[in-house]
Design an enzyme around this catalytic site. Sequence first.
Site, PDB file in Angstrom:
ATOM      1  N   HIS A   1      -3.523  -5.031   0.380  1.00 36.66           N
ATOM      2  CA  HIS A   1      -2.969  -5.581   1.627  1.00 36.66           C
ATOM      3  C   HIS A   1      -3.024  -7.110   1.626  1.00 36.66           C
ATOM      4  CE1 HIS A   1      -2.536  -1.823   3.926  1.00 36.66           C
ATOM      5  NE2 HIS A   1      -3.586  -1.417   3.229  1.00 36.66           N
TER       6      HIS A   1
ATOM      7  N   GLU B   1      -1.458  -9.115   3.410  1.00 31.68           N
ATOM      8  CA  GLU B   1      -1.293  -9.700   4.758  1.00 31.68           C
ATOM      9  C   GLU B   1      -2.612 -10.169   5.363  1.00 31.68           C
ATOM     10  OE1 GLU B   1      -0.943  -6.525   3.962  1.00 31.68           O
ATOM     11  OE2 GLU B   1      -1.539  -5.144   5.579  1.00 31.68           O
TER      12      GLU B   1
ATOM     13  N   CYS C   1       0.831  -1.204   0.000  1.00 27.72           N
ATOM     14  CA  CYS C   1       0.000   0.000   0.000  1.00 27.72           C
ATOM     15  C   CYS C   1       0.871   1.262   0.000  1.00 27.72           C
ATOM     16  CB  CYS C   1      -1.003  -0.036   1.149  1.00 27.72           C
ATOM     17  SG  CYS C   1      -2.502   0.895   0.756  1.00 27.72           S
TER      18      CYS C   1
HETATM   19  N1  GLN Z   1      -2.092   6.903   2.677  1.00 30.43           N
HETATM   20  C1  GLN Z   1      -2.172   6.126   1.480  1.00 30.43           C
HETATM   21  C2  GLN Z   1      -3.533   6.237   0.813  1.00 30.43           C
HETATM   22  O1  GLN Z   1      -4.490   6.632   1.428  1.00 30.43           O
HETATM   23  C3  GLN Z   1      -1.808   4.673   1.749  1.00 30.43           C
HETATM   24  C4  GLN Z   1      -2.810   3.969   2.593  1.00 30.43           C
HETATM   25  C5  GLN Z   1      -2.282   2.672   3.153  1.00 30.43           C
HETATM   26  O2  GLN Z   1      -1.091   2.412   3.123  1.00 30.43           O
HETATM   27  N2  GLN Z   1      -3.146   1.832   3.703  1.00 30.43           N
HETATM   28  O3  GLN Z   1      -3.673   5.898  -0.331  1.00 30.43           O
END
Ligand code: GLN
Length: 530
Positions: free
Chosen positions: A506, A508, A380
């Site tokens: 994600h 994970e 992410c």
């Molecule tokens: N802050 C970033 C976004 O909103 C990444 C979010 C995250 O890593 N979960 O896109």
Amino acid sequence: MPKYVFVTGGVVSGLGKGVLAASLGCLLQARGVKVTLQKVDPYLNVDAGTMNPYEHGEVFVTRDGLETDLDIGHYERFLGQDLGEPNYLTTGRVYRDVIARERAGDYLGHTVQVIPHITDEIKRRVRGAAKATGAEVVVVEVGGTVGDIEGLPYLEAIRQLRDELPRSDVAVVHLAYVPILSTTHELKTKPTQHSVKELRTAGIQPDFIVARCPVELPPALREKIALFCDVPRDHVIAGRDLPTIYGVPLAMREEGLDAKLLARLDLAAGEEDLAAWRGFVARLERPARTVRIGIVGKYVELPDAYLSILEALHHAGAALAAGVEVEWVPSARVERDGDRALEGLAGILIPGGFGERGVEGKVAAAGHARRSGTPYFGICLGMQVATIAFAREVLGWRKANSSEFDPGTPYPVIDLLPEQGGVTAKGGTMRRGEYAMDIVPGSRLHKVYGATRAGERHRHRYEFNPLYRDAFEKGGLRLSAVSPDGRLVEAVEVADHPWYVGVQYHPEFRSRPLSPHPLFLGFLQACLSS
Ligand code: GLN
């Protein structure tokens, strides 16, 4: 008729109520019982989405896009099931629905009260979990500690359910604590006694007491807890500290808790099949080698903020007979010390995150990993900073950034897309939950997944800016997965590198002890051979 097992906690928080509930689910399921788990969180937040991971641990995202407490993650991992909406309720959700009904006129003429309206709604949702999942047994974990003001309506709802249902349909397992006094080295049962007293004040007599204790629980203390708390001696269960949470189902099995619980619920079940689980725990506890992974993050002081990532690393490590040693690298240290902060690491992982603080250190770490040939796994925000580093260092766009961190950047390589409109409210406004993606044939990602289609969970607002796709591809950053409509970039990788992968989602959240996520396996394999 479904049966309900409530897990309450006393004395202090942090005793592992979530892991105990998950372990009960794991054990019953291993005996062929159809089980589901439900977490009730007495706080007023509607979901965990707006809660600070520094205080509450990570926000776990379910397949259906719910932002939940990290215990739901334990449940999914211990059951090997995807959970969702029916498995999580908060006081915020309960009140929101009751108030909406009041506005709609459903209670016309009546005073709307905690008892019976809130307690009815709680009972409806507890029963709803059984209905929605078809479970024979619902294990419900009541968040917080017995005696908290917020928890009272839940205890009252349990008390009522006990009255309404046959005795063998509801059981209560209470987790309490038996501390050692540091001065006299004595074990003390009084805190446990007091918490049971508190539970009884709410009208609930527990059926089982699990006594968390740093050491083996002496027989005399078991006796004492049984006597003072009015439970049979063999319903006092010792819960001692263990090297891994995955050992808890096995320890509870040793204590016979599963069989006793089944007897209490008057439920027939088969012999348990825990062979695969035992094998996993053995590999986890006795790895043949170790591998050192650096996690660069803002919340590095608090591992709970990255819980699912740690678990996913351990699942993959166990499958590769390798113990994973994590070195927490605060991004501020990378900002200060540069590459020196990252020496001696077999691989670098940058997890998700929000807000500007520490981002420059993460961009620097992602750049270092690419230049030095160190395996890199960006999740992410970790994918976004890899993209930013690539833009700055390879494409020469020195001021490239995400508009989240620099709204005035001339190269917003990560940005809000026009169709997202202006995002103002914070709660529930991100791209969340599972989305499908198409994986580019021949990419590293394709090799990792062994497929050209996969579904992964998301939780973010910003996206790879499609304006710059061609420039990145020409510069050597491969866009290895895109949304089915081709619009959103889901993954990037550097081809001439041992292992450099960034994913917008994600992975994970999908890793399980007995089925580690292929990306974590691929990353660790690369780290082990580098
Ligand atoms: N802050 C970033 C976004 O909103 C990444 C979010 C995250 O890593 N979960 O896109």
